[in-house]
Design a protein around this motif. Structure first.
Motif, PDB file in Angstrom:
ATOM      1  N   GLY A 142       0.765  -1.235   0.000  1.00  0.00           N
ATOM      2  CA  GLY A 142       0.000   0.000   0.000  1.00  0.00           C
ATOM      3  C   GLY A 142       0.803   1.297   0.000  1.00  0.00           C
ATOM      4  N   VAL A 143       0.054   2.368  -0.189  1.00  0.00           N
ATOM      5  CA  VAL A 143       0.617   3.708  -0.329  1.00  0.00           C
ATOM      6  C   VAL A 143       1.292   4.174   0.958  1.00  0.00           C
ATOM      7  CG1 VAL A 143       0.027   6.127  -0.766  1.00  0.00           C
ATOM      8  CG2 VAL A 143      -1.038   4.336  -2.124  1.00  0.00           C
ATOM      9  N   ASP A 144       0.642   3.953   2.093  1.00  0.00           N
ATOM     10  CA  ASP A 144       1.227   4.402   3.369  1.00  0.00           C
ATOM     11  C   ASP A 144       2.578   3.742   3.607  1.00  0.00           C
ATOM     12  OD1 ASP A 144      -0.936   6.038   3.838  1.00  0.00           O
ATOM     13  OD2 ASP A 144      -1.960   4.597   5.139  1.00  0.00           O
ATOM     14  N   PHE A 145       2.655   2.439   3.327  1.00  0.00           N
ATOM     15  CA  PHE A 145       3.917   1.723   3.483  1.00  0.00           C
ATOM     16  C   PHE A 145       4.988   2.336   2.581  1.00  0.00           C
ATOM     17  CE2 PHE A 145       6.790  -1.549   1.759  1.00  0.00           C
ATOM     18  CZ  PHE A 145       7.436  -1.929   2.916  1.00  0.00           C
ATOM     19  N   LEU A 146       4.651   2.592   1.318  1.00  0.00           N
ATOM     20  CA  LEU A 146       5.636   3.128   0.378  1.00  0.00           C
ATOM     21  C   LEU A 146       6.056   4.554   0.743  1.00  0.00           C
ATOM     22  CD1 LEU A 146       4.297   1.654  -2.975  1.00  0.00           C
ATOM     23  CD2 LEU A 146       6.334   0.960  -1.700  1.00  0.00           C
ATOM     24  N   MET A 147       5.151   5.344   1.288  1.00  0.00           N
ATOM     25  CA  MET A 147       5.537   6.694   1.724  1.00  0.00           C
ATOM     26  C   MET A 147       6.492   6.611   2.918  1.00  0.00           C
ATOM     27  SD  MET A 147       4.352   8.768  -0.468  1.00  0.00           S
ATOM     28  CE  MET A 147       4.652  10.367   0.279  1.00  0.00           C
ATOM     29  N   GLN A 148       6.278   5.628   3.801  1.00  0.00           N
ATOM     30  CA  GLN A 148       7.219   5.421   4.916  1.00  0.00           C
ATOM     31  C   GLN A 148       8.578   4.984   4.390  1.00  0.00           C
ATOM     32  OE1 GLN A 148       5.273   2.548   7.433  1.00  0.00           O
ATOM     33  NE2 GLN A 148       3.797   4.025   8.226  1.00  0.00           N
ATOM     34  N   VAL A 149       8.577   4.127   3.373  1.00  0.00           N
ATOM     35  CA  VAL A 149       9.834   3.686   2.771  1.00  0.00           C
ATOM     36  C   VAL A 149      10.563   4.883   2.154  1.00  0.00           C
ATOM     37  CG1 VAL A 149      10.851   2.336   0.884  1.00  0.00           C
ATOM     38  CG2 VAL A 149       9.138   1.295   2.389  1.00  0.00           C
ATOM     39  N   GLN A 150       9.827   5.759   1.501  1.00  0.00           N
ATOM     40  CA  GLN A 150      10.451   6.938   0.898  1.00  0.00           C
ATOM     41  C   GLN A 150      11.168   7.782   1.964  1.00  0.00           C
ATOM     42  OE1 GLN A 150       8.941   9.163  -2.669  1.00  0.00           O
ATOM     43  NE2 GLN A 150       8.284  10.601  -1.087  1.00  0.00           N
ATOM     44  N   THR A 151      10.525   7.956   3.095  1.00  0.00           N
ATOM     45  CA  THR A 151      11.159   8.681   4.206  1.00  0.00           C
ATOM     46  C   THR A 151      12.395   7.932   4.683  1.00  0.00           C
ATOM     47  OG1 THR A 151       9.047   9.635   4.885  1.00  0.00           O
ATOM     48  CG2 THR A 151      10.804   9.563   6.546  1.00  0.00           C
ATOM     49  N   ARG A 152      12.299   6.610   4.776  1.00  0.00           N
ATOM     50  CA  ARG A 152      13.440   5.800   5.222  1.00  0.00           C
ATOM     51  C   ARG A 152      14.591   5.832   4.209  1.00  0.00           C
ATOM     52  NH1 ARG A 152      12.839   1.607   9.302  1.00  0.00           N
ATOM     53  NH2 ARG A 152      14.034   0.201   7.953  1.00  0.00           N
ATOM     54  N   LEU A 153      14.289   5.948   2.922  1.00  0.00           N
ATOM     55  CA  LEU A 153      15.336   6.086   1.912  1.00  0.00           C
ATOM     56  C   LEU A 153      16.158   7.348   2.188  1.00  0.00           C
ATOM     57  CD1 LEU A 153      13.370   5.096  -1.324  1.00  0.00           C
ATOM     58  CD2 LEU A 153      15.371   3.893  -0.427  1.00  0.00           C
ATOM     59  N   GLU A 154      15.455   8.439   2.465  1.00  0.00           N
ATOM     60  CA  GLU A 154      16.135   9.704   2.777  1.00  0.00           C
ATOM     61  C   GLU A 154      16.978   9.556   4.042  1.00  0.00           C
ATOM     62  OE1 GLU A 154      12.872  12.416   3.152  1.00  0.00           O
ATOM     63  OE2 GLU A 154      12.324  12.269   1.040  1.00  0.00           O
ATOM     64  N   GLN A 155      16.392   8.942   5.052  1.00  0.00           N
ATOM     65  CA  GLN A 155      17.099   8.762   6.325  1.00  0.00           C
ATOM     66  C   GLN A 155      18.312   7.843   6.170  1.00  0.00           C
ATOM     67  OE1 GLN A 155      13.806   7.281   8.637  1.00  0.00           O
ATOM     68  NE2 GLN A 155      13.151   9.329   9.283  1.00  0.00           N
ATOM     69  N   ALA A 156      18.192   6.816   5.327  1.00  0.00           N
ATOM     70  CA  ALA A 156      19.302   5.874   5.123  1.00  0.00           C
ATOM     71  C   ALA A 156      20.492   6.564   4.472  1.00  0.00           C
ATOM     72  CB  ALA A 156      18.847   4.685   4.281  1.00  0.00           C
ATOM     73  N   THR A 157      20.239   7.427   3.487  1.00  0.00           N
ATOM     74  CA  THR A 157      21.361   8.119   2.841  1.00  0.00           C
ATOM     75  C   THR A 157      22.048   9.056   3.832  1.00  0.00           C
ATOM     76  OG1 THR A 157      19.944   9.882   1.953  1.00  0.00           O
ATOM     77  CG2 THR A 157      20.358   7.975   0.530  1.00  0.00           C
ATOM     78  N   THR A 158      21.267   9.652   4.717  1.00  0.00           N
ATOM     79  CA  THR A 158      21.845  10.517   5.748  1.00  0.00           C
ATOM     80  C   THR A 158      22.658   9.693   6.739  1.00  0.00           C
ATOM     81  OG1 THR A 158      20.011  12.080   5.530  1.00  0.00           O
ATOM     82  CG2 THR A 158      21.299  12.195   7.557  1.00  0.00           C
ATOM     83  N   LEU A 159      22.085   8.582   7.204  1.00  0.00           N
ATOM     84  CA  LEU A 159      22.778   7.710   8.154  1.00  0.00           C
ATOM     85  C   LEU A 159      24.130   7.251   7.612  1.00  0.00           C
ATOM     86  CD1 LEU A 159      22.751   5.851  10.757  1.00  0.00           C
ATOM     87  CD2 LEU A 159      21.692   4.119   9.286  1.00  0.00           C
ATOM     88  N   LEU A 160      24.163   6.895   6.324  1.00  0.00           N
ATOM     89  CA  LEU A 160      25.376   6.352   5.726  1.00  0.00           C
ATOM     90  C   LEU A 160      26.301   7.429   5.159  1.00  0.00           C
ATOM     91  CD1 LEU A 160      23.820   3.272   3.922  1.00  0.00           C
ATOM     92  CD2 LEU A 160      24.884   3.373   6.172  1.00  0.00           C
ATOM     93  N   GLY A 161      25.826   8.661   5.105  1.00  0.00           N
ATOM     94  CA  GLY A 161      26.652   9.759   4.602  1.00  0.00           C
ATOM     95  C   GLY A 161      26.942   9.683   3.111  1.00  0.00           C
ATOM     96  N   VAL A 162      26.043   9.087   2.345  1.00  0.00           N
ATOM     97  CA  VAL A 162      26.224   8.983   0.902  1.00  0.00           C
ATOM     98  C   VAL A 162      25.759  10.286   0.243  1.00  0.00           C
ATOM     99  CG1 VAL A 162      25.574   7.698  -1.172  1.00  0.00           C
ATOM    100  CG2 VAL A 162      25.822   6.497   0.996  1.00  0.00           C
ATOM    101  N   PRO A 163      26.585  10.890  -0.630  1.00  0.00           N
ATOM    102  CA  PRO A 163      26.134  12.086  -1.349  1.00  0.00           C
ATOM    103  C   PRO A 163      24.841  11.780  -2.103  1.00  0.00           C
ATOM    104  CG  PRO A 163      28.477  11.727  -1.695  1.00  0.00           C
ATOM    105  CD  PRO A 163      27.950  10.511  -0.987  1.00  0.00           C
ATOM    106  N   THR A 164      23.815  12.565  -1.838  1.00  0.00           N
ATOM    107  CA  THR A 164      22.483  12.278  -2.375  1.00  0.00           C
ATOM    108  C   THR A 164      21.858  13.524  -2.972  1.00  0.00           C
ATOM    109  OG1 THR A 164      22.169  10.566  -0.697  1.00  0.00           O
ATOM    110  CG2 THR A 164      20.186  11.386  -1.782  1.00  0.00           C
ATOM    111  N   HIS A 165      21.205  13.331  -4.122  1.00  0.00           N
ATOM    112  CA  HIS A 165      20.454  14.402  -4.765  1.00  0.00           C
ATOM    113  C   HIS A 165      19.018  13.917  -4.914  1.00  0.00           C
ATOM    114  CE1 HIS A 165      24.159  16.504  -5.677  1.00  0.00           C
ATOM    115  NE2 HIS A 165      24.650  15.330  -6.033  1.00  0.00           N
ATOM    116  N   THR A 166      18.084  14.649  -4.313  1.00  0.00           N
ATOM    117  CA  THR A 166      16.675  14.284  -4.417  1.00  0.00           C
ATOM    118  C   THR A 166      16.084  14.962  -5.642  1.00  0.00           C
ATOM    119  OG1 THR A 166      16.531  14.047  -2.020  1.00  0.00           O
ATOM    120  CG2 THR A 166      14.457  14.285  -3.217  1.00  0.00           C
TER     121      THR A 166
END
Length: 192
Positions: A142-166
């Motif tokens: 579902g949509v709610d799950f995927l929106m949570q994943v999208q937030t976690r994608l952003e958080q994961a790149t921050t946690l790992l310090g990977v240069p990220t462009h949204t």
């Protein structure tokens, strides 16, 4: 240089990868899960079987380990574009980001992309795109799950310090492609 395109299902990662192929003919193009022959089988099992979330995570972990050894590491001297990476492995995991990262590290899977292009969708666009396709096992959550994943994608790149462009993936395919190319070229110039 390894560039990973990340984003939730239907964000357009595969479309953008296909648009990059004719422009970067010397590059390696791959995907996770399923970037190796065995990985294709693991992907199918994970997405099309009634598995608990932990088992699904372990199948994706096995696929990622194989992918790193057979595709990423042997081609580290080349330009690599991947549809997903370890970032997705953390974001979709049935654990906290830190726990998922520790599970990856404990199994020797700690190779990170040089840059992440995160294709981000707004709620309205995600709903419309999901409605227009035949969903797989992940999309059925579902949509709610995927929106949570999208937030976690952003958080994961921050946690790992990977240069990220949204990148706003709700724009047209052409607009997104233009933004992807701008970021790829800018990063390539910085890496020289």
């Amino acid at each position: 240089m390894w560039i990973a395109l990340e984003g939730v299902d239907t964000s357009g990662k595969s479309t953008q990868i296909n648009l990059l192929k004719p422009l970067f003919t010397e590059a390696i193009f791959t995907c996770e899960p399923g970037g190796t022959p065995l990985g294709v089988q693991l992907r199918h099992a994970a997405l099309h079987s009634a598995l608990c979330a932990q088992t699904q995570f372990l199948l994706f972990l096995a696929d990622r380990a194989l992918h790193l050894e057979e595709v990423i590491k042997p081609n580290a001297h080349k330009l690599i574009f991947s549809d997903r990476s370890l970032i997705s492995g953390l974001a979709y995991a049935p654990y906290s980001l830190k726990q998922a990262w520790e599970l990856h590290r404990n199994t020797g899977i700690d190779c990170l992309p040089d840059m992440v292009l995160l294709l981000s969708l707004d709620l309205h666009t995600l709903k419309a795109r999901l409605h227009a396709k035949n969903p797989d096992g992940i999309e059925l959550k579902g949509v709610d799950f995927l929106m949570q994943v999208q937030t976690r994608l952003e958080q994961a790149t921050t946690l790992l310090g990977v240069p990220t462009h949204t990148i706003d993936a709700s724009k047209s395919v052409e607009q997104v492609h233009k933004m992807v190319l701008e970021k790829v070229h800018a990063h390539a110039l910085c890496a020289v």
